[in-house]
Design a protein around this motif. Structure first.
Motif, PDB file in Angstrom:
ATOM      1  N   PHE A 281       0.860  -1.176   0.000  1.00  0.00           N
ATOM      2  CA  PHE A 281       0.000   0.000   0.000  1.00  0.00           C
ATOM      3  C   PHE A 281       0.892   1.219   0.000  1.00  0.00           C
ATOM      4  O   PHE A 281       1.935   1.238   0.640  1.00  0.00           O
ATOM      5  CB  PHE A 281      -0.849  -0.004   1.282  1.00  0.00           C
ATOM      6  CG  PHE A 281      -2.175   0.696   1.185  1.00  0.00           C
ATOM      7  CD1 PHE A 281      -2.252   2.075   1.262  1.00  0.00           C
ATOM      8  CD2 PHE A 281      -3.347  -0.016   1.043  1.00  0.00           C
ATOM      9  CE1 PHE A 281      -3.470   2.725   1.198  1.00  0.00           C
ATOM     10  CE2 PHE A 281      -4.578   0.622   0.984  1.00  0.00           C
ATOM     11  CZ  PHE A 281      -4.643   1.991   1.064  1.00  0.00           C
ATOM     12  N   ASP A 282       0.571   2.241  -0.762  1.00  0.00           N
ATOM     13  CA  ASP A 282       1.129   3.567  -0.501  1.00  0.00           C
ATOM     14  C   ASP A 282      -0.060   4.478  -0.208  1.00  0.00           C
ATOM     15  O   ASP A 282      -0.535   4.527   0.901  1.00  0.00           O
ATOM     16  CB  ASP A 282       2.060   4.056  -1.609  1.00  0.00           C
ATOM     17  CG  ASP A 282       1.501   3.895  -3.008  1.00  0.00           C
ATOM     18  OD1 ASP A 282       0.277   3.698  -3.175  1.00  0.00           O
ATOM     19  OD2 ASP A 282       2.286   3.983  -3.963  1.00  0.00           O
ATOM     20  N   SER A 283      -0.567   5.188  -1.193  1.00  0.00           N
ATOM     21  CA  SER A 283      -1.826   5.911  -0.985  1.00  0.00           C
ATOM     22  C   SER A 283      -3.010   5.111  -1.503  1.00  0.00           C
ATOM     23  O   SER A 283      -4.156   5.548  -1.407  1.00  0.00           O
ATOM     24  CB  SER A 283      -1.773   7.276  -1.666  1.00  0.00           C
ATOM     25  OG  SER A 283      -1.508   7.131  -3.042  1.00  0.00           O
ATOM     26  N   ALA A 284      -2.739   3.932  -2.058  1.00  0.00           N
ATOM     27  CA  ALA A 284      -3.768   3.022  -2.555  1.00  0.00           C
ATOM     28  C   ALA A 284      -3.191   1.614  -2.517  1.00  0.00           C
ATOM     29  O   ALA A 284      -1.974   1.432  -2.437  1.00  0.00           O
ATOM     30  CB  ALA A 284      -4.183   3.404  -3.987  1.00  0.00           C
ATOM     31  N   PRO A 285      -4.049   0.591  -2.564  1.00  0.00           N
ATOM     32  CA  PRO A 285      -3.520  -0.780  -2.517  1.00  0.00           C
ATOM     33  C   PRO A 285      -2.602  -1.079  -3.700  1.00  0.00           C
ATOM     34  O   PRO A 285      -2.822  -0.623  -4.817  1.00  0.00           O
ATOM     35  CB  PRO A 285      -4.791  -1.643  -2.568  1.00  0.00           C
ATOM     36  CG  PRO A 285      -5.880  -0.750  -2.071  1.00  0.00           C
ATOM     37  CD  PRO A 285      -5.522   0.625  -2.551  1.00  0.00           C
ATOM     38  N   ILE A 286      -1.556  -1.870  -3.425  1.00  0.00           N
ATOM     39  CA  ILE A 286      -0.639  -2.373  -4.454  1.00  0.00           C
ATOM     40  C   ILE A 286      -0.766  -3.891  -4.443  1.00  0.00           C
ATOM     41  O   ILE A 286      -0.341  -4.539  -3.476  1.00  0.00           O
ATOM     42  CB  ILE A 286       0.812  -1.952  -4.175  1.00  0.00           C
ATOM     43  CG1 ILE A 286       0.923  -0.432  -4.086  1.00  0.00           C
ATOM     44  CG2 ILE A 286       1.746  -2.489  -5.252  1.00  0.00           C
ATOM     45  CD1 ILE A 286       2.276   0.047  -3.583  1.00  0.00           C
ATOM     46  N   GLU A 287      -1.310  -4.474  -5.488  1.00  0.00           N
ATOM     47  CA  GLU A 287      -1.588  -5.903  -5.487  1.00  0.00           C
ATOM     48  C   GLU A 287      -0.855  -6.650  -6.589  1.00  0.00           C
ATOM     49  O   GLU A 287      -0.935  -7.876  -6.659  1.00  0.00           O
ATOM     50  CB  GLU A 287      -3.089  -6.144  -5.607  1.00  0.00           C
ATOM     51  CG  GLU A 287      -3.871  -5.536  -4.451  1.00  0.00           C
ATOM     52  CD  GLU A 287      -5.352  -5.858  -4.494  1.00  0.00           C
ATOM     53  OE1 GLU A 287      -5.788  -6.468  -5.493  1.00  0.00           O
ATOM     54  OE2 GLU A 287      -6.066  -5.518  -3.531  1.00  0.00           O
ATOM     55  N   ASP A 599      -4.953  15.655   2.165  1.00  0.00           N
ATOM     56  CA  ASP A 599      -5.342  14.322   1.700  1.00  0.00           C
ATOM     57  C   ASP A 599      -4.456  13.312   2.400  1.00  0.00           C
ATOM     58  O   ASP A 599      -3.258  13.233   2.144  1.00  0.00           O
ATOM     59  CB  ASP A 599      -5.183  14.220   0.179  1.00  0.00           C
ATOM     60  CG  ASP A 599      -5.500  12.825  -0.341  1.00  0.00           C
ATOM     61  OD1 ASP A 599      -5.987  11.985   0.443  1.00  0.00           O
ATOM     62  OD2 ASP A 599      -5.249  12.583  -1.535  1.00  0.00           O
ATOM     63  N   TRP A 600      -5.047  12.510   3.267  1.00  0.00           N
ATOM     64  CA  TRP A 600      -4.281  11.543   4.047  1.00  0.00           C
ATOM     65  C   TRP A 600      -4.536  10.112   3.596  1.00  0.00           C
ATOM     66  O   TRP A 600      -4.489   9.179   4.398  1.00  0.00           O
ATOM     67  CB  TRP A 600      -4.558  11.732   5.536  1.00  0.00           C
ATOM     68  CG  TRP A 600      -3.434  12.440   6.221  1.00  0.00           C
ATOM     69  CD1 TRP A 600      -2.727  13.493   5.740  1.00  0.00           C
ATOM     70  CD2 TRP A 600      -2.865  12.133   7.494  1.00  0.00           C
ATOM     71  NE1 TRP A 600      -1.756  13.872   6.626  1.00  0.00           N
ATOM     72  CE2 TRP A 600      -1.822  13.062   7.722  1.00  0.00           C
ATOM     73  CE3 TRP A 600      -3.138  11.198   8.473  1.00  0.00           C
ATOM     74  CZ2 TRP A 600      -1.050  13.058   8.878  1.00  0.00           C
ATOM     75  CZ3 TRP A 600      -2.380  11.192   9.627  1.00  0.00           C
ATOM     76  CH2 TRP A 600      -1.346  12.106   9.829  1.00  0.00           C
ATOM     77  N   ALA A 601      -4.823   9.897   2.332  1.00  0.00           N
ATOM     78  CA  ALA A 601      -4.917   8.526   1.825  1.00  0.00           C
ATOM     79  C   ALA A 601      -3.592   7.822   2.064  1.00  0.00           C
ATOM     80  O   ALA A 601      -2.527   8.352   1.745  1.00  0.00           O
ATOM     81  CB  ALA A 601      -5.249   8.533   0.337  1.00  0.00           C
ATOM     82  N   GLY A 602      -3.637   6.637   2.635  1.00  0.00           N
ATOM     83  CA  GLY A 602      -2.434   5.898   2.960  1.00  0.00           C
ATOM     84  C   GLY A 602      -2.071   5.942   4.429  1.00  0.00           C
ATOM     85  O   GLY A 602      -1.132   5.259   4.850  1.00  0.00           O
ATOM     86  N   CYS A 603      -2.788   6.740   5.227  1.00  0.00           N
ATOM     87  CA  CYS A 603      -2.617   6.649   6.667  1.00  0.00           C
ATOM     88  C   CYS A 603      -3.301   5.370   7.155  1.00  0.00           C
ATOM     89  O   CYS A 603      -3.844   4.610   6.359  1.00  0.00           O
ATOM     90  CB  CYS A 603      -3.175   7.880   7.369  1.00  0.00           C
ATOM     91  SG  CYS A 603      -4.988   8.005   7.345  1.00  0.00           S
ATOM     92  N   ASP A 621      -9.190   7.135   2.076  1.00  0.00           N
ATOM     93  CA  ASP A 621      -9.420   8.569   1.870  1.00  0.00           C
ATOM     94  C   ASP A 621      -9.650   9.208   3.226  1.00  0.00           C
ATOM     95  O   ASP A 621     -10.436   8.710   4.033  1.00  0.00           O
ATOM     96  CB  ASP A 621     -10.631   8.788   0.963  1.00  0.00           C
ATOM     97  CG  ASP A 621     -10.850  10.259   0.644  1.00  0.00           C
ATOM     98  OD1 ASP A 621      -9.849  10.987   0.578  1.00  0.00           O
ATOM     99  OD2 ASP A 621     -12.007  10.664   0.483  1.00  0.00           O
ATOM    100  N   ALA A 622      -8.947  10.283   3.500  1.00  0.00           N
ATOM    101  CA  ALA A 622      -9.116  10.984   4.773  1.00  0.00           C
ATOM    102  C   ALA A 622      -8.725  12.431   4.584  1.00  0.00           C
ATOM    103  O   ALA A 622      -7.690  12.735   4.002  1.00  0.00           O
ATOM    104  CB  ALA A 622      -8.265  10.345   5.864  1.00  0.00           C
TER     105      ALA A 622
END
Length: 823
Positions: A281-287, A599-603, A621-622
């Protein structure tokens, strides 16, 4: 106390690895088995003693294409049982403390556990390995042993001393309800970096970092790429970056088609069930991982010649005009003096005749310039040009206090490098000068370089997929600074060399609490920081210094910047939607008082106490003043109004392995939130005290619990004294509504070859939980810092003695409730 029981067995692998459709998340440690549609009933049938355990086989015939079993592989003699799927409402594991050896204790944090917990442990057969899509296999009968601790938050068990090294699986049960298989020593991949950063080329490599990537013996580790339900390629082991299986390099075959793939890793043990799928994960899932051919660098080549102008400034400007569409500028041997900065067109490569032969120098700093070398603005975009440097030196004078080389705001996918480059700033009074500055950029390699400045290397924010190798970091103020919204750094085999003296470097006159290496979450937003700084493999680095004056105790490496945007209770948690009992923090502009966005996506959201404690999830998303959050997957154990959560930056997944910390009296975990390992390092300074504090508690606006901090197999080779110290700050209790904050710390094989060796586990005025100290040879153990004894729960102290074989002070008297001491 009432002791629960643990049941053991040696096993062939059962549960299918899940193939291309296996669920993935880096929030759950990949410690449980995926469901098997072919599960047989009665999976827990049978019970045996340790004497029934099968022996390791050598050169035994197998069913794997007629091949014989390699030496040192474990294969059980019989397998009458099944692992099973687990049952609804059974115990759930969140994390296991790995890697472990036989006679090591495992801490499992989880939910739906407590007194009366039973368990089962199996050692998975090492042969055949198969591939990630192969079916599962049955297991032998179970063997029962005791559990030292079983609380609502965690359990512990010890791998039998007469078992072999390998991959194990455990099952926990409360009454008739049981967990899925919980894997121990199966690979857990924290992050991956390709030879082009976020991708690898056909014929390139993937560097893989995590835990238990190499189990030792039997088979070499192997990786595999899976797409559309098929194994497309196997990736053989190319290099071991560490001992202990924390960092590996795998070769990518040249014939692998470009595309997106699921990546699986096998550490050489555990057979078919030893495969693990990578997710992060960084700011979104890494799959997935990406295979992509390297685009061709522009073919235009310009040689810097006298005919291009009267001065060096004119010649460089004319040459760069000829490279407006990118290409290579060849700079012959010689010394060049500039008064203006170099702004390089997109995809430009500067090549000298050698670090010691081609030198570009700015004797007087250009006025009002932040950078001497950087990419030019790309027309009609917000990006700057991508560039690379090879075989040259860049020098700035004593009046320069900014950035010599700045790589920032590059386009997505851009790849750059510095190879054989020396960057130096005469220190003088310019304590803020930086040799290499990175910001909002990805995919950069720095190899075989020399970086000399007040701050050698600064990744300020938004920096991803960095390789820093074979480089001298010559520093006065900071050797390395990694900051907010950054991840996936491989830093290995560098010389970290302190220049100057404490007084000469200005540490006394300028505020610098911890000169050295900094791992922080500052600068993610200029006013908010975060939301993450994560995924670092710091391996094989060596530290040194010029001066022989006594070193300051505050010099070394530290984390910092941990902060939260909400701490409190939840109203509800339905699926992936979390309703907070309050709103996230709102920041205001210091000059205009206008509300500021972030924007705290990835917290992440950590459940610190109450229902579901010990769980965590990444937040999709935060922003400010929000009471509803979306997380990447639902919690395994439901939250309720008793749950105390912290929405905090993800500061962790740090691997410090195989380093020589010869210049650091301080190795500090300063309010890290989760996952940090210090393993197989050599440390200590002659005539100095070494401190290794792990801080938990209130920091700025958040509570950082420092979960999953492990100190494993390090050697203290010099110094007067060493202090290992996990503690919760005493001030935290004043504003924390719960009881447990610091949790899941592991100290194993702690000893000091010289000087005294002390270990402290202290909860301040709160409770410390789910922790282990084992196989330690220390002079003193301490549970408290004052008169009042803090609380403990689920803490195991095992095989801890003085170097002379006696019970150390602190363990020879009353033992606090919640602590179990074992021989």
């Amino acid at each position: 106390m009432t002791k629960s029981k643990l049941i053991f067995a040696l096993a062939l692998p059962l549960a299918a690895c899940g193939g291309d459709d296996a669920p993935v998340s880096d929030t759950g440690s990949d410690v449980t088995a995926e469901s098997s549609a072919d599960e047989a009933e009665g999976s827990s049938s049978g019970e045996s003693s340790d004497d029934d355990v099968g022996e390791s086989a050598t050169e035994t015939s197998s069913d794997d294409g007629g091949e014989s079993v390699p030496e040192d592989c474990f294969v059980p003699e019989d397998a009458p049982a099944e692992l099973g799927e687990g049952s609804e409402g059974g115990p759930v594991a969140y994390w296991v403390s790995q890697p472990v050896l036989p006679d090591d204790t495992v801490i499992v944090t989880g939910g739906r556990m407590g007194e009366g917990l039973d368990a089962a442990l199996v050692q998975l057969s090492d042969w055949p390995r198969g591939d990630p899509l192969d079916a599962a296999a049955p297991v032998p009968a179970w063997t029962s042993v005791e559990l030292p601790t079983a609380t609502e938050r965690s359990a512990s068990f010890t791998v039998p001393a007469d078992w072999g090294e390998g991959v194990y699986a455990a099952r926990l049960s409360m009454g008739d309800a049981s967990s899925e298989a919980i894997f121990v020593n199966r690979p857990e991949v924290w992050f991956v970096r390709g030879d082009r950063g976020e991708s690898a080329t056909p014929g390139g490599v993937f560097t893989v970092a995590g835990t238990s990537l190499d189990a030792g013996g039997c088979l070499d580790p192997l990786a595999a790429l899976v797409a559309d339900g098929e194994v497309v390629a196997e990736l053989p082991l190319a290099e071991r970056l560490t001992t202990g299986g924390y960092g590996l390099v795998f070769d990518v075959p040249e014939d692998v088609p470009e595309g997106e793939y699921a990546l699986y890793v096998h550490n050489g043990r555990g057979g078919t069930n030893g495969w693990s799928r990578y997710a992060s994960f960084d700011s979104a899932p890494i799959e997935t991982v990406t295979i992509a051919a390297a685009p061709a660098w522009p073919q235009t080549t310009v040689v810097l010649e006298d005919s291009l102008g009267e001065t060096d400034d004119e010649r460089f400007a004319a040459a760069l005009e000829l490279l407006a569409e990118g290409g290579t500028l060849e700079i012959p041997a010689g010394s060049y003096e500039l008064s203006a900065p170099l702004e390089l067109p997109d995809d430009t490569l500067l090549v000298g005749a050698g670090m010691d032969q081609t030198t570009i120098r700015w004797p007087v700093a250009p006025l009002d310039e932040q950078s001497l070398v950087r990419g030019a603005t790309i027309p009609n975009t917000s990006y700057r040009g991508n560039f690379s440097l090879e075989d040259l030196s860049l020098e700035a004078g004593t009046d320069f206090a900014n950035r010599v080389v700045s790589r920032e705001a590059t386009e997505p996918g851009a790849v750059g490098w510095l190879r054989g480059v020396r960057i130096a700033v005469d220190f003088g009074e310019a304590w803020g000068a930086m040799a290499l500055f990175l910001r909002n950029t990805s995919n950069i390699e720095i190899s075989d370089c020399e970086l000399e400045a007040a701050i050698s290397f600064f990744a300020r924010e938004g920096v991803h997929y960095v390789a820093l190798t074979g480089t001298a970091l010559n520093w006065y103020w900071a050797s390395y600074h990694m900051s907010g919204r950054s991840h996936a750094f491989v830093v290995h085999d560098n010389e970290v060399h302190q220049l100057g003296t404490a007084e000469g470097n200005g540490w006394v006159t300028e505020p610098n609490p911890n000169p050295g290496a900094w791992f922080t979450t500052f600068n993610g937003d200029w006013y908010q920081g975060g939301p993450y700084t994560r995924d670092v493999l710091w391996v094989g680095n060596h530290s040194s210094r010029d001066t022989d004056e006594p070193q300051k105790a505050y010099v070394g490496q530290t984390s910092d910047g941990g902060d939260a945007i909400f701490t409190g209770h939840v109203v509800s948690a339905a699926g992936t939607t979390i309703e907070l009992d309050g709103a996230t923090v709102q920041k205001y502009h210091p000059s205009t008082d206008e509300p500021l966005d972030y924007d705290w996506a990835g917290c992440m959201i950590q459940v610190l106490d109450g229902a579901g404690a010990g769980q965590w999830r990444l937040v999709l998303d935060a922003g400010p003043s929000e009471s509803t959050l979306e997380i990447e997957r639902a919690f395994d154990v439901a939250l309720d109004e008793t749950s105390i959560v912290s929405v905090i930056n993800f500061q962790g997944r740090f691997l410090f392995v195989d380093n020589d910390f010869d210049n650091e009296p301080l190795l500090q975990e300063y309010f890290v939130t989760m996952d940090s390992i210090l393993a197989d390092n050599r440390m200590g300074m002659d005539g100095h005290t070494l401190n290794l504090p792990a801080w938990t508690g209130l920091h700025y606006d958040g509570f950082a619990p420092a979960w999953h901090y492990q100190v494993l197999d390090n050697e203290v080779q010099a110094g007067n004294a060493t202090s290992f110290n996990s503690f919760t700050t005493t001030s935290s209790a004043d504003s924390f509504e719960g009881e447990v904050l610091g949790a899941a710390h592991v100290y194993r094989r702690v000893s000091c070859d010289v000087g005294t060796c002390n270990l402290y586990l202290r909860g301040g005025n709160l409770t410390f939980a789910d922790s282990l100290v084992e196989h330690a040879r220390i002079d003193e153990f301490r549970f408290k810092s004052g008169e009042e004894m803090p609380g403990f729960t689920g803490v195991v102290i095992r095989d801890v003695e003085t170097p002379e074989g006696q019970t150390p002070p602190g363990l020879d008297g009353d033992i606090p409730a919640g602590v179990v001491v074992l021989e």
